[in-house]
Design an enzyme around this catalytic site. Structure first.
Site, mmCIF file in Angstrom:
data_model
loop_
_atom_site.group_PDB
_atom_site.id
_atom_site.type_symbol
_atom_site.label_atom_id
_atom_site.label_comp_id
_atom_site.label_asym_id
_atom_site.label_seq_id
_atom_site.Cartn_x
_atom_site.Cartn_y
_atom_site.Cartn_z
ATOM 1 C CE LYS A 23 -2.790 0.909 3.813
ATOM 2 N NZ LYS A 23 -2.561 2.134 4.293
ATOM 3 N NE ARG A 28 6.086 6.457 1.140
ATOM 4 C CZ ARG A 28 5.334 6.403 2.003
ATOM 5 N NH1 ARG A 28 4.150 5.595 1.680
ATOM 6 N NH2 ARG A 28 5.291 6.934 3.190
ATOM 7 N N GLY A 95 -5.340 7.847 5.400
ATOM 8 C CA GLY A 95 -4.417 8.658 6.120
ATOM 9 C C GLY A 95 -3.208 8.834 5.152
ATOM 10 N NE ARG A 123 -5.978 8.230 11.110
ATOM 11 C CZ ARG A 123 -5.323 7.430 10.249
ATOM 12 N NH1 ARG A 123 -5.837 6.832 9.206
ATOM 13 N NH2 ARG A 123 -3.886 6.982 10.521
ATOM 14 C CB SER A 168 4.632 9.751 11.684
ATOM 15 O OG SER A 168 4.049 9.966 10.549
ATOM 16 C CD GLN A 170 0.450 8.105 7.489
ATOM 17 O OE1 GLN A 170 -0.213 8.863 8.260
ATOM 18 N NE2 GLN A 170 -0.135 7.120 6.988
ATOM 19 C CG ASP A 316 0.336 -0.137 9.521
ATOM 20 O OD1 ASP A 316 0.155 0.600 10.327
ATOM 21 O OD2 ASP A 316 0.844 0.038 8.425
ATOM 22 C CE LYS A 343 -0.506 4.047 13.151
ATOM 23 N NZ LYS A 343 0.214 4.833 12.051
ATOM 24 N NE ARG A 347 -5.397 -0.367 12.960
ATOM 25 C CZ ARG A 347 -4.677 0.105 11.657
ATOM 26 N NH1 ARG A 347 -3.335 0.040 11.871
ATOM 27 N NH2 ARG A 347 -5.282 0.010 10.703
HETATM 28 C C1 S3P Z 1 2.449 4.717 6.228
HETATM 29 C C2 S3P Z 1 2.986 4.996 7.667
HETATM 30 C C3 S3P Z 1 2.201 4.447 8.813
HETATM 31 C C4 S3P Z 1 1.573 3.316 8.667
HETATM 32 C C5 S3P Z 1 0.343 3.679 7.548
HETATM 33 C C6 S3P Z 1 1.177 3.971 6.271
HETATM 34 C C7 S3P Z 1 3.071 5.193 5.200
HETATM 35 O O1 S3P Z 1 1.612 5.733 9.447
HETATM 36 O O2 S3P Z 1 0.848 3.062 9.845
HETATM 37 O O3 S3P Z 1 -0.207 2.560 7.520
HETATM 38 O O4 S3P Z 1 2.682 4.653 4.220
HETATM 39 O O5 S3P Z 1 3.806 5.963 5.399
HETATM 40 P P1 S3P Z 1 2.515 6.800 10.415
HETATM 41 O O6 S3P Z 1 3.414 7.508 9.596
HETATM 42 O O7 S3P Z 1 1.120 7.502 10.913
HETATM 43 O O8 S3P Z 1 2.983 5.828 11.717
#
Ligand code: S3P
Length: 430
Positions: A23, A28, A95, A123, A168, A170, A316, A343, A347
């Site tokens: 995913k 990306r 997210g 969120r 994180s 993200q 995850d 999340k 969770r």
């Molecule tokens: C992700 C980063 C993680 C992960 C999410 C996917 C990503 O989140 O839990 O399912 O693709 O960068 P966080 O950056 O909030 O930890």
């Protein structure tokens, strides 16, 4: 709502599964392919709802994206050709789309309005909005512009040096994507190693990006060049089948072409420590990512402590690790995982509720959980909390429960694993 009654199985599971694409990497690939000049071909793309929302967002920005099954072709004239979206961009439950797109759209010289489903809308986005404001972006939205729906007035960014307050990927990725467009250098300092697919892929598309220990620096450089991307199988999806093979007596499963980037393999380390029999074959590097086949054979499991820097490498997978812990001899303690509270759902609350309904001995803590094993699981009515990973954990639990498990809604599984039930049926030997 799509309720599902699941009956326990009485025989081992066995066989081989080709797990769908990752995913994180699929998102990306669409983002960088859309910013790059030329044609990017993406193979083994994940056709889950989240990644399809990322495709739709770039189509709305004027990029030509065609998909035939899991093959995606992106043709772009580069970032400067992206157009101001005429409608709000809808990110559904995703997210990753929201956080990374907030960073990317911040660099583009127009107004974007973004929104999502009711779960995404609650969120926290302040974790990306705060550093992006420091880079010069302005936001309008609820809670001082820190929650969706959000209007982003992008363009004219300046680079910053930003120590991440949360572990994180993200947030790291949002700042690096904004840094592509910012004046000067942008440096992100990580408190612990998180998934590094953004850095790997930016380098493959020709960005000026360097990692020095826990510091990543990107320098403004327009003109990314298209490159083809092969998406490995998602280890986070594979984890549900690894767990199934580990808990259903007599089972043996092989999962092929799984992404084995070390920022993602915490689940393999945990399975080893718990005493599982796990073998990795056919390792190779494709598109800058390590992949291989994983074979897991059922043996007994023992409880362990999971804490510290391994947490971002398996964040995850914690719901399914909690299920493994219910079947392990002794106590498993999970700490330093407070990120689980923000999340797709909280969770910690969800896992404790679902597994205790099924008879597990589990308590939630502020940053994790404590599980005493081994307990036999009963049947019962459980909620998925509209969270794909909670739903899949519920389904795998049902394989070893003593009676039927009824899950209120399994539709969220389509977010990351649309083929989940077909793949499961294939390895259940009736
Ligand atoms: C992700 C980063 C993680 C992960 C999410 C996917 C990503 O989140 O839990 O399912 O693709 O960068 P966080 O950056 O909030 O930890």
């Amino acid at each position: 709502m799509s309720e599902r009654k699941l009956l326990p199985i009485s025989q081992p599971i066995s066989g081989t599964i080709k797990i769908p694409g990752d995913k994180s990497i699929s998102h990306r690939a669409v983002m960088l392919g859309s910013l790059a000049v030329g044609t990017t071909k993406v193979a083994n793309f994940l056709t889950g709802d989240d990644c399809l929302n990322t495709i739709k967002a770039f189509q709305a920005l004027g990029v030509s994206i065609d998909r035939e099954g899991t093959n995606v072709t992106i043709t772009s004239r580069g970032a400067t050709a992206l157009e101001e979206p005429k409608q709000p961009l809808y990110f559904g439950n995703s997210g990753t789309t929201a956080r990374l797109m907030i960073g990317l759209l911040s660099g583009l010289p127009f107004v974007s309005i973004i929104h999502g489903d009711p779960f995404l809308t609650i969120r926290p986005m302040d974790r990306v909005v705060i550093p992006l404001k420091k880079m010069g972006v302005s936001f309008v939205g609820r809670e001082d512009g820190t929650m969706l729906p959000l209007a982003i007035n992008g363009g004219s960014l300046k680079g910053i040096t930003y120590p991440l307050p949360v572990k994180s990927a993200q947030v790291k990725s949002a700042i690096l994507l904004a840094g592509l467009f910012a004046e000067g250098k942008t440096t992100v300092i990580e408190p612990a190693l998180t998934r590094n697919h953004t850095e790997n892929m930016l380098a493959a598309f020709g960005a000026d990006i360097h990692t020095n220990k826990n510091e990543i620096t990107i320098t403004n450089k327009q003109g990314l060049q298209a490159t083809d991307v092969f998406v490995p199988g998602d280890i986070s999806s594979a984890a549900f089948f690894m767990a199934a093979a580990a808990v259903v007596p007599g089972s043996k499963l092989t999962l092929t072409n799984i992404g084995l980037n070390e920022t993602r393999t915490g689940i393999i380390d945990v399975l080893h420590q718990m005493g599982a029999s796990i073998v990795i074959d056919n390792e190779q590097i494709i598109s800058g990512e390590r992949i291989g086949d994983i074979t897991l054979t059922e043996t007994g499991l023992r409880g362990i402590i999971i804490e510290g820097n391994i947490i971002p490498r398996l964040i995850d997978e914690i719901p399914i690790i909690a299920l493994l812990a219910t079947q392990a001899e002794g106590t498993t303690i999970i700490r330093d995982a407070e990120e689980l509270r923000v999340k797709e759902t909280d969770r910690i609350t969800a896992v404790v509720d679902v597994l205790s309904t099924l008879g597990a001995d589990i308590q939630g803590t502020k940053d994790g959980m404590i599980i005493h094993g081994r307990t036999e699981l009963s049947g019962g009515n459980i909620s998925s909390y509209n969270d794909h990973r909670i739903a899949m954990m519920g389904v795998i639990s049902s394989l070893i429960a003593k009676a039927a498990v009824v899950l209120d809604d399994v539709s969220s599984i389509a977010v990351s694993y649309p083929r989940f039930f077909e793949d499961l049926r294939q390895v259940i030997n009736k």
